[in-house]
Enzyme design. Structure first.
Site, mmCIF file in Angstrom:
data_model
loop_
_atom_site.group_PDB
_atom_site.id
_atom_site.type_symbol
_atom_site.label_atom_id
_atom_site.label_comp_id
_atom_site.label_asym_id
_atom_site.label_seq_id
_atom_site.Cartn_x
_atom_site.Cartn_y
_atom_site.Cartn_z
ATOM 1 N N CYS A 100 4.031 -15.051 -6.766
ATOM 2 C CA CYS A 100 4.876 -15.968 -6.341
ATOM 3 C C CYS A 100 4.003 -17.309 -6.095
ATOM 4 O O CYS A 100 4.520 -18.515 -6.410
ATOM 5 C CB CYS A 100 5.419 -15.561 -4.891
ATOM 6 S SG CYS A 100 6.741 -16.775 -4.344
ATOM 7 N N CYS A 101 2.880 -17.273 -5.630
ATOM 8 C CA CYS A 101 1.754 -18.338 -5.678
ATOM 9 C C CYS A 101 1.752 -19.170 -6.865
ATOM 10 O O CYS A 101 1.868 -20.338 -6.952
ATOM 11 C CB CYS A 101 0.489 -18.139 -4.952
ATOM 12 S SG CYS A 101 0.737 -17.782 -3.166
ATOM 13 N N CYS A 138 3.755 -22.134 2.789
ATOM 14 C CA CYS A 138 5.189 -22.084 2.570
ATOM 15 C C CYS A 138 5.802 -21.181 3.733
ATOM 16 O O CYS A 138 5.126 -20.389 4.727
ATOM 17 C CB CYS A 138 5.446 -20.975 1.404
ATOM 18 S SG CYS A 138 5.346 -21.909 -0.109
ATOM 19 N N CYS A 167 5.427 -17.545 4.420
ATOM 20 C CA CYS A 167 3.964 -16.939 4.110
ATOM 21 C C CYS A 167 2.940 -17.606 5.278
ATOM 22 O O CYS A 167 1.707 -17.530 5.366
ATOM 23 C CB CYS A 167 3.147 -17.237 2.912
ATOM 24 S SG CYS A 167 4.294 -16.397 1.773
ATOM 25 N N CYS A 169 -4.347 -18.751 -2.428
ATOM 26 C CA CYS A 169 -3.277 -18.712 -3.164
ATOM 27 C C CYS A 169 -3.476 -18.805 -4.824
ATOM 28 O O CYS A 169 -2.435 -18.742 -5.478
ATOM 29 C CB CYS A 169 -2.211 -19.860 -2.972
ATOM 30 S SG CYS A 169 -2.989 -21.507 -3.069
#
Length: 234
Positions: free
Chosen positions: A114-115, A197, A200, A225
């Site tokens: 996702c990062c 984010c 997170c 990340c």
């Protein structure tokens, strides 16, 4: 710079000198602004010195409202434009389809994927054609950053990387912000020393490490990340 300690005044002068050198010797250079306290201090330095250094932010699609509001306030305060780099819609759609919107909680691998989609790949576009990028990293932020140099060659992106606040303390950053009336993210006043984010990041508890609120479900040695991880040596 009245009211600041001589030590901090020295660090500010050193950061100013480094930023001037970057602007002169490594053009075009750009500042990665995450809209956290350190990056806002650097934005103030660049704007106050009127340096020809670009600014960008990674608008991941999952930032807090307060962070986006800080982006707008910073642009208005300094009369500047902070370029936004967003993830590719097709990448986000495929990730959500295959794994779910919040799959980052399921494994380190899915979180890092996702990062990669929301931050790492947009960073590659932001740095394309640049000779140097500037970050607000500090050595005291995390166990993964204790050996952080002021300048290093970023072999992943093929350019110089500078961290002018590497030897600053958190107290230094906030003393600078107060002295120069720097706009900052209000989440910092709600227990968020490190802001990423929204899904997170959480507020930290008294006595916790300043990065404890980032990916809080993972061990401390994995809390990066991918933006600042060196490639493995063969």
């Amino acid at each position: 710079m009245s009211g600041l300690s001589p030590e901090l005044q020295g660090r500010i002068e050193a950061a100013e000198a480094l930023l001037r050198r970057i602007a002169t010797e490594f053009a075009p250079a750009t500042l990665a602004n995450s809209l956290g306290a350190e990056d806002m201090a650097l934005t103030d330095l660049v704007a106050r010195l009127k340096l020809p250094i670009g600014l960008f932010t990674l608008e991941t699609g999952r930032l807090h409202k307060e962070t986006l509001d800080t982006l707008a306030r910073a642009e208005a305060h300094y009369g500047i434009t902070i370029e936004r780099f967003q993830p590719e819609a097709a990448d986000v759609e495929a990730y959500v389809r295959d794994h779910g919107l919040n799959a980052m909680y399921e494994s380190v691998e899915l979180r890092k994927r996702c990062c990669e989609i929301r931050k790492v790949k947009p960073l590659q576009r932001a740095l394309a054609g640049k000779k140097a990028w500037i970050t607000g990293l500090r050595r005291a932020q995390a166990v993964t950053r204790t050996a952080l140099p002021l300048q290093e060659f970023d072999s992943t992106h093929g350019l110089e990387k500078f961290s002018p606040l590497a030897d600053w303390s958190e107290e230094d950053v906030w003393a600078y912000i107060e002295a120069f009336n720097v706009p900052f993210n209000p989440l910092h006043q709600r227990g968020y020393p490190s802001i990423g984010c929204e899904p997170c990041t959480r507020a930290i508890r008294p006595g916790e490490d300043i990065r404890a609120g980032r990916w809080w479900w993972e061990s401390s040695d994995s809390k990066e990340c991918g933006l600042h991880v060196k490639p493995a040596k063969e």
